[in-house]
Design a protein around this motif. Structure first.
Motif, short mmCIF file in Angstrom:
data_model
loop_
_atom_site.label_atom_id
_atom_site.label_comp_id
_atom_site.label_asym_id
_atom_site.label_seq_id
_atom_site.Cartn_x
_atom_site.Cartn_y
_atom_site.Cartn_z
N LYS A 248 16.19 2.46 -5.58
CA LYS A 248 14.92 1.96 -6.09
C LYS A 248 13.80 2.61 -5.30
CE LYS A 248 16.74 -2.58 -7.42
NZ LYS A 248 16.67 -4.06 -7.18
N LEU A 249 12.75 2.98 -6.02
CA LEU A 249 11.60 3.63 -5.41
C LEU A 249 10.32 2.97 -5.91
CD1 LEU A 249 10.26 5.90 -3.76
CD2 LEU A 249 10.46 7.36 -5.78
N LYS A 250 9.47 2.57 -4.98
CA LYS A 250 8.17 2.01 -5.34
C LYS A 250 7.12 2.60 -4.41
CE LYS A 250 5.72 -2.38 -6.10
NZ LYS A 250 5.82 -3.88 -6.03
N ILE A 251 6.11 3.22 -5.02
CA ILE A 251 5.02 3.83 -4.27
C ILE A 251 3.74 3.06 -4.57
CG2 ILE A 251 3.71 5.93 -3.83
CD1 ILE A 251 6.11 7.51 -4.84
N GLU A 252 3.17 2.47 -3.55
CA GLU A 252 1.94 1.69 -3.74
C GLU A 252 0.75 2.48 -3.23
OE1 GLU A 252 2.96 -1.75 -1.45
OE2 GLU A 252 3.86 -2.78 -3.17
N ASP A 253 -0.43 2.10 -3.75
CA ASP A 253 -1.65 2.75 -3.23
C ASP A 253 -2.68 1.70 -2.82
OD1 ASP A 253 -2.58 1.77 -5.66
OD2 ASP A 253 -2.62 3.74 -6.62
#
Length: 253
Positions: A248-253
Motif C-alpha cells: 500500500k502506498l499513500k502520498i500526502e501533501d
C-alpha cells in the motif's frame, strides 16, 4: 573383576565411537558442499521490496511530501541497502556484457570459487541515489527497489530476461506511470544461474528500480509488482510474495 568390567565398557565405547565417526564420515562424503540435496520447496523465487515498512496488514508506505521526517527514514533505508552495490563493494565481481545465462563448469574465481557478475547502483540511473539522493520522495515520485530471492541453479525466463511489471491491484486498466531501471525493468540473464554461497561468496542479487510518476495524492493505493517470466509463479494464493510483492502506498501533501 572390576578391572575386566571397566575394560569391557572401555572397549564397548571405543567401538561405538568408531562406528559413529565412520557413519558421519560416510555421510559427509555423499554431501555436495555447493548445493543442497533437497530444495524442492523453492521452485519459484520470492520477491522483496525496499524500503520495506510493514504495517498491521503487510507492506505499507505512507509519507507526507511536506514533512521530511516522514520520508527521511525511507531514503536512509534505500541508501543503506545500496551500499552493497557500490563499485568498491563489487570489486571482486566481473563486468558481464552477454545477455545469456552465465554457465560455469569450472572454479575460475579467487580461492577456487565461481565468478559473479557486477551489479552497481549506477545501473539504477534515476533511482541510484547518485543523481537524486532523496530518491524522489519529496517530489511525490518515489523510487522503490525490487529484488528476487536466490534459488540455486534456477534459470528464469527460459532464455528471455524476466521483467518487472507494476500495476494497481484493484484496477489494472487504470494507468500507473512507471519508469523502470535498468531499461524495461529486466533482470539480465547473465546473473543466472546462482551456484550457492560457497561457490559464489561475492554474488549480489540483480535489482530493478521502479519510479512511480503519477500517484494521486492523499489516496491509499494498492500496488502489485510482478516478475514476469517463464518459470516464475505469481498467482500462488498460499504465498503472497512468490513471484510478486504487493504493498500500500499513500502520498500526502
Amino acid at each position: 573383576m572390576c578391572m575386566w568390567i571397566s575394560l569391557y565398557y572401555l572397549a564397548f565405547y571405543v567401538v561405538m565411537s568408531g562406528l559413529f565417526a565412520l557413519s558421519i564420515y560416510s555421510l559427509m562424503r555423499t554431501v555436495n558442499p555447493y548445493e543442497p540435496d533437497y530444495q524442492d520447496q523453492l521452485k519459484s523465487p520470492g520477491v522483496t521490496l525496499r524500503p520495506d515498512i510493514y504495517g498491521d496488514r503487510g507492506l505499507q508506505i505512507y509519507y507526507n511530501v511536506s514533512d521530511n521526517k516522514t520520508w527521511e527514514g525511507l531514503m536512509t533505508t534505500l541508501q543503506t541497502f545500496l551500499t552493497a552495490y557500490t563499485p568498491a563493494a563489487q570489486h571482486l565481481n566481473i563486468n558481464c556484457t552477454s545477455d545469456t545465462y552465465f554457465f560455469q563448469d569450472t572454479f575460475d574465481g579467487p580461492n577456487k570459487t565461481k565468478l559473479s557478475c557486477k551489479f552497481t547502483s549506477d545501473m539504477l540511473q534515476n533511482c541510484s541515489g547518485i543523481t537524486d539522493p532523496t530518491f524522489g520522495f519529496p517530489e511525490g515520485k518515489p523510487c522503490f527497489i525490487i529484488k528476487m530471492n536466490r534459488i540455486i541453479n534456477f534459470l528464469p525466463g527460459n532464455g528471455t530476461a524476466p521483467r518487472v511489471n507494476c500495476t494497481y491491484v484493484d484496477d489494472e486498466s487504470q494507468l500507473l506511470e512507471v519508469d523502470y531501471y535498468p531499461v524495461n525493468g529486466t533482470f539480465n540473464l547473465h546473473y543466472f544461474p546462482y551456484y550457492g554461497k560457497k561457490a559464489q561468496p561475492s554474488y549480489s542479487n540483480p535489482l530493478v528500480a521502479v519510479k512511480f510518476l503519477n500517484i494521486t495524492r492523499n489516496v491509499e493505493h494498492r500496488i502489485v509488482c510482478k516478475v514476469i517470466g517463464a518459470g516464475i509463479i505469481f498467482d500462488n494464493v498460499h504465498d503472497p510474495y512468490e513471484g510478486k510483492v504487493e504493498f500500500k502506498l499513500k502520498i500526502e501533501d
